[in-house]
Design a protein around this motif. Structure first.
Motif, PDB file in Angstrom:
ATOM      1  N   GLU A  90       0.838  -1.207   0.000  1.00  0.00           N
ATOM      2  CA  GLU A  90       0.000   0.000   0.000  1.00  0.00           C
ATOM      3  C   GLU A  90       0.871   1.255   0.000  1.00  0.00           C
ATOM      4  N   MET A  91       1.976   1.230   0.759  1.00  0.00           N
ATOM      5  CA  MET A  91       2.914   2.351   0.761  1.00  0.00           C
ATOM      6  C   MET A  91       3.480   2.576  -0.638  1.00  0.00           C
ATOM      7  N   SER A  92       3.865   1.466  -1.262  1.00  0.00           N
ATOM      8  CA  SER A  92       4.439   1.526  -2.611  1.00  0.00           C
ATOM      9  C   SER A  92       3.421   2.039  -3.626  1.00  0.00           C
ATOM     10  N   THR A  93       2.157   1.675  -3.424  1.00  0.00           N
ATOM     11  CA  THR A  93       1.088   2.183  -4.298  1.00  0.00           C
ATOM     12  C   THR A  93       1.017   3.700  -4.225  1.00  0.00           C
ATOM     13  N   ARG A  94       1.043   4.236  -3.010  1.00  0.00           N
ATOM     14  CA  ARG A  94       0.986   5.692  -2.839  1.00  0.00           C
ATOM     15  C   ARG A  94       2.217   6.375  -3.428  1.00  0.00           C
ATOM     16  N   ILE A  95       3.385   5.731  -3.295  1.00  0.00           N
ATOM     17  CA  ILE A  95       4.609   6.300  -3.876  1.00  0.00           C
ATOM     18  C   ILE A  95       4.487   6.365  -5.394  1.00  0.00           C
ATOM     19  N   GLY A  96       3.970   5.286  -5.986  1.00  0.00           N
ATOM     20  CA  GLY A  96       3.803   5.254  -7.435  1.00  0.00           C
ATOM     21  C   GLY A  96       2.859   6.317  -7.935  1.00  0.00           C
ATOM     22  N   ILE A  97       1.836   6.621  -7.142  1.00  0.00           N
ATOM     23  CA  ILE A  97       0.864   7.653  -7.521  1.00  0.00           C
ATOM     24  C   ILE A  97       1.434   9.054  -7.321  1.00  0.00           C
ATOM     25  N   ALA A  98       2.122   9.272  -6.189  1.00  0.00           N
ATOM     26  CA  ALA A  98       2.545  10.626  -5.807  1.00  0.00           C
ATOM     27  C   ALA A  98       3.845  11.078  -6.471  1.00  0.00           C
ATOM     28  N   ALA A  99       4.804  10.163  -6.619  1.00  0.00           N
ATOM     29  CA  ALA A  99       6.124  10.545  -7.132  1.00  0.00           C
ATOM     30  C   ALA A  99       6.060  10.884  -8.618  1.00  0.00           C
ATOM     31  N   LYS A 100       6.794  11.911  -9.020  1.00  0.00           N
ATOM     32  CA  LYS A 100       6.808  12.318 -10.425  1.00  0.00           C
ATOM     33  C   LYS A 100       7.677  11.383 -11.264  1.00  0.00           C
ATOM     34  N   SER A 101       8.645  10.738 -10.627  1.00  0.00           N
ATOM     35  CA  SER A 101       9.524   9.805 -11.331  1.00  0.00           C
ATOM     36  C   SER A 101       9.450   8.435 -10.669  1.00  0.00           C
ATOM     37  N   SER A 102      10.189   7.475 -11.185  1.00  0.00           N
ATOM     38  CA  SER A 102      10.168   6.122 -10.621  1.00  0.00           C
ATOM     39  C   SER A 102      10.812   6.093  -9.247  1.00  0.00           C
ATOM     40  N   PHE A 103      10.571   5.006  -8.514  1.00  0.00           N
ATOM     41  CA  PHE A 103      11.108   4.888  -7.157  1.00  0.00           C
ATOM     42  C   PHE A 103      12.630   4.980  -7.153  1.00  0.00           C
ATOM     43  N   ILE A 104      13.278   4.237  -8.037  1.00  0.00           N
ATOM     44  CA  ILE A 104      14.748   4.255  -8.052  1.00  0.00           C
ATOM     45  C   ILE A 104      15.271   5.638  -8.419  1.00  0.00           C
ATOM     46  N   GLU A 105      14.594   6.348  -9.322  1.00  0.00           N
ATOM     47  CA  GLU A 105      15.001   7.710  -9.663  1.00  0.00           C
ATOM     48  C   GLU A 105      14.865   8.631  -8.445  1.00  0.00           C
ATOM     49  N   VAL A 106      13.810   8.432  -7.657  1.00  0.00           N
ATOM     50  CA  VAL A 106      13.638   9.221  -6.424  1.00  0.00           C
ATOM     51  C   VAL A 106      14.796   8.952  -5.468  1.00  0.00           C
ATOM     52  N   ILE A 107      15.172   7.671  -5.323  1.00  0.00           N
ATOM     53  CA  ILE A 107      16.287   7.307  -4.434  1.00  0.00           C
ATOM     54  C   ILE A 107      17.597   7.914  -4.930  1.00  0.00           C
ATOM     55  N   LYS A 108      17.802   7.926  -6.241  1.00  0.00           N
ATOM     56  CA  LYS A 108      19.018   8.535  -6.804  1.00  0.00           C
ATOM     57  C   LYS A 108      19.086  10.023  -6.482  1.00  0.00           C
ATOM     58  N   GLU A 109      17.939  10.698  -6.562  1.00  0.00           N
ATOM     59  CA  GLU A 109      17.890  12.119  -6.240  1.00  0.00           C
ATOM     60  C   GLU A 109      18.188  12.372  -4.767  1.00  0.00           C
ATOM     61  N   LYS A 110      17.742  11.451  -3.912  1.00  0.00           N
ATOM     62  CA  LYS A 110      17.932  11.632  -2.463  1.00  0.00           C
ATOM     63  C   LYS A 110      19.332  11.212  -2.009  1.00  0.00           C
ATOM     64  N   TRP A 111      19.784  10.055  -2.477  1.00  0.00           N
ATOM     65  CA  TRP A 111      21.010   9.449  -1.936  1.00  0.00           C
ATOM     66  C   TRP A 111      22.110   9.203  -2.951  1.00  0.00           C
ATOM     67  N   GLY A 112      21.867   9.556  -4.213  1.00  0.00           N
ATOM     68  CA  GLY A 112      22.899   9.393  -5.225  1.00  0.00           C
ATOM     69  C   GLY A 112      22.675   8.186  -6.128  1.00  0.00           C
ATOM     70  N   PHE A 113      23.411   8.179  -7.247  1.00  0.00           N
ATOM     71  CA  PHE A 113      23.257   7.145  -8.273  1.00  0.00           C
ATOM     72  C   PHE A 113      23.548   5.755  -7.723  1.00  0.00           C
ATOM     73  N   ALA A 114      24.573   5.644  -6.870  1.00  0.00           N
ATOM     74  CA  ALA A 114      24.989   4.333  -6.359  1.00  0.00           C
ATOM     75  C   ALA A 114      23.877   3.650  -5.568  1.00  0.00           C
ATOM     76  N   ALA A 115      23.112   4.421  -4.801  1.00  0.00           N
ATOM     77  CA  ALA A 115      22.030   3.842  -3.991  1.00  0.00           C
ATOM     78  C   ALA A 115      20.946   3.246  -4.886  1.00  0.00           C
ATOM     79  N   GLY A 116      20.590   3.968  -5.952  1.00  0.00           N
ATOM     80  CA  GLY A 116      19.590   3.456  -6.888  1.00  0.00           C
ATOM     81  C   GLY A 116      20.088   2.235  -7.632  1.00  0.00           C
ATOM     82  N   LEU A 117      21.373   2.262  -8.008  1.00  0.00           N
ATOM     83  CA  LEU A 117      21.962   1.126  -8.716  1.00  0.00           C
ATOM     84  C   LEU A 117      22.000  -0.111  -7.822  1.00  0.00           C
ATOM     85  N   LEU A 118      22.286   0.094  -6.539  1.00  0.00           N
ATOM     86  CA  LEU A 118      22.307  -1.017  -5.584  1.00  0.00           C
ATOM     87  C   LEU A 118      20.951  -1.721  -5.537  1.00  0.00           C
ATOM     88  N   ILE A 119      19.871  -0.946  -5.495  1.00  0.00           N
ATOM     89  CA  ILE A 119      18.526  -1.534  -5.469  1.00  0.00           C
ATOM     90  C   ILE A 119      18.262  -2.295  -6.765  1.00  0.00           C
TER      91      ILE A 119
END
Length: 414
Positions: free
Chosen positions: A71-100
């Motif tokens: 359900e949390m992931s559903t809300r993220i998919g609706i609210a976020a302008k970009s994909s989850f991994i792109e959001v993580i890259k913006e917050k914590w850098g490219f390496a964090a998104g690549l790790l996921i």
């Protein structure tokens, strides 16, 4: 209000009603279908055969936690302008998104062999043809479907059909075996029978799939949901994951009724189906195998879709299912699992250990990432987590840390 306006209002209401009903058959249905694979069927059968209905409560808890993160992931998919991994890259850098992305790819690829083997065995048990033949046929069919136009819509409809097949097959099986209602209700009272800890941990690991929950945010974007769909999206999340738990429950109860009294312990799901034959005839085995096929083939396609999509997004080459690079990586997961299944006949021990080792590090990190993003008001806006979601989310995170701790202990110290 004039007649034209009234007619327009009624028509609009009907459209909204139809849309809401259709929304209940979307992303979470795919998530539940791909999480419920042959491993889940085997594990539920084994638990029921050994402990009867005593561990039903653990399945309930695992499904609740899976509901929370989905359900949390559903809300993220609706609210976020970009994909989850792109959001993580913006917050914590490219390496964090690549790790996921890499972690999800490795985990799904490692378990893909079991899905390929389960699909082959389920059909070969009924047809008496070599399982390898069916592994090749259904792998090629999966690849062909991947290149069909509007792949997401096809995937959604296919998963709906497979879930209905699973639900009906295992429900018919339960009706046949006529379990004790008293024993079933006793299973909702928490108890931990001696020697059951390992199976409880395994049940949580299969039913509470954080990678599957994460991919819900991608499926929501593929479906095109917006903020106006948030309410129905939440309901759909709960309904889809409930079906995941209910099907596992049916399998566990069947095993508790048929196998436990005979002292039979299954090592794979086909043994469960064959155990029904002496009591109810060969057609009962066919019905059970139909359900096993639904579980295996849905995971064969869905598991590969997760791994390929998230790896592509991790590398920054896109995540849309119409993207050719994404399709190529999905095929890579499919082929890897099928080749391993054909060559070894089962997932090699080293591969299973490798998957567990990856899980130790990646899964808790993904859960933390989901919690952090779901609480980020800049990303989520009015869909930000409420207190209950955070409390249950933290409980789920603690469970995942415990699972990781046990994996460390089993891999490095036993």
């Amino acid at each position: 209000m004039n007649e034209g306006a009234k007619l327009g209002a009624v028509t609009s209401s009907k459209v909204r009603t139809k849309k809401n009903i259709f929304n209940y058959l979307g992303p979470a249905l795919i998530t539940s279908a791909l999480v419920l694979g042959p491993g889940s069927v085997t594990l539920s059968s084994k638990i029921g055969a050994i402990y009867g209905s005593q561990l039903v409560w653990t399945l309930v808890l695992a499904v609740i936690l899976m509901m929370v993160y989905t359900e949390m992931s559903t809300r993220i998919g609706i609210a976020a302008k970009s994909s989850f991994i792109e959001v993580i890259k913006e917050k914590w850098g490219f390496a964090a998104g690549l790790l996921i992305g890499i972690g999800a790819f490795l985990v799904t690829a490692s378990f893909q062999a079991g899905n390929a083997i389960g699909t082959g065995i389920a059909v070969s048990t009924v047809t008496n043809l070599n399982p390898t033949v069916w592994i090749v046929i259904f792998t090629l069919l999966s690849i062909a479907l991947l290149f069909a136009k509007q792949f997401y819509q096809i995937l959604e409809k296919l998963m709906l059909v497979l879930v209905v097949i699973m639900l009906l097959a295992f429900l018919i099986t339960v009706i046949l075996v006529q379990p004790s209602l008293v024993d079933i209700f006793k299973g909702f009272i928490p108890t931990i029978p001696k020697g059951s800890t390992g199976l409880i941990i395994a049940l949580f690991a299969t039913s509470f799939s954080i990678v599957g929950a994460l991919y819900q945010s991608y499926l929501v974007k593929e479906k095109g949901w917006t903020i106006s769909d948030a309410g129905s999206g939440r309901k759909e999340s709960f309904l889809g994951i409930f079906l995941l738990g209910f099907i596992s429950f049916l399998i566990m109860i069947t095993a508790a009724t048929i196998l436990k009294p005979q002292g039979l312990i299954v090592n794979d799901a086909t043994e469960m189906g064959l155990a029904l034959e002496p009591l109810f005839g060969s057609w009962s085995t066919f019905v059970f195998m139909l359900g096993l096929f639904g579980a295996s083939f849905s995971s064969l396609m869905g598991n590969a879709t997760i791994g390929g999509s998230l790896l592509a997004d991790g590398f920054g080459v896109g995540n849309n299912l119409s993207n050719m690079k994404v399709k190529f990586l999905i095929i890579l997961v499919m082929l890897f699992g099928s080749v391993i299944g054909i060559v070894f006949g089962s997932a090699p021990l080293n591969l299973i250990i490798f998957a567990q080792a990856v899980t130790i590090f990646v899964v808790p990190f993904i859960a933390i990432s989901i919690l952090v993003v779901a609480n980020d008001e800049k990303v989520m806006g009015e869909l930000k987590n409420k207190m209950l979601s955070n409390v249950l989310g933290i409980i789920g995170l603690l469970v995942l840390f415990y699972l990781a701790f046990n994996n460390v202990k089993n891999i490095f110290f036993s």
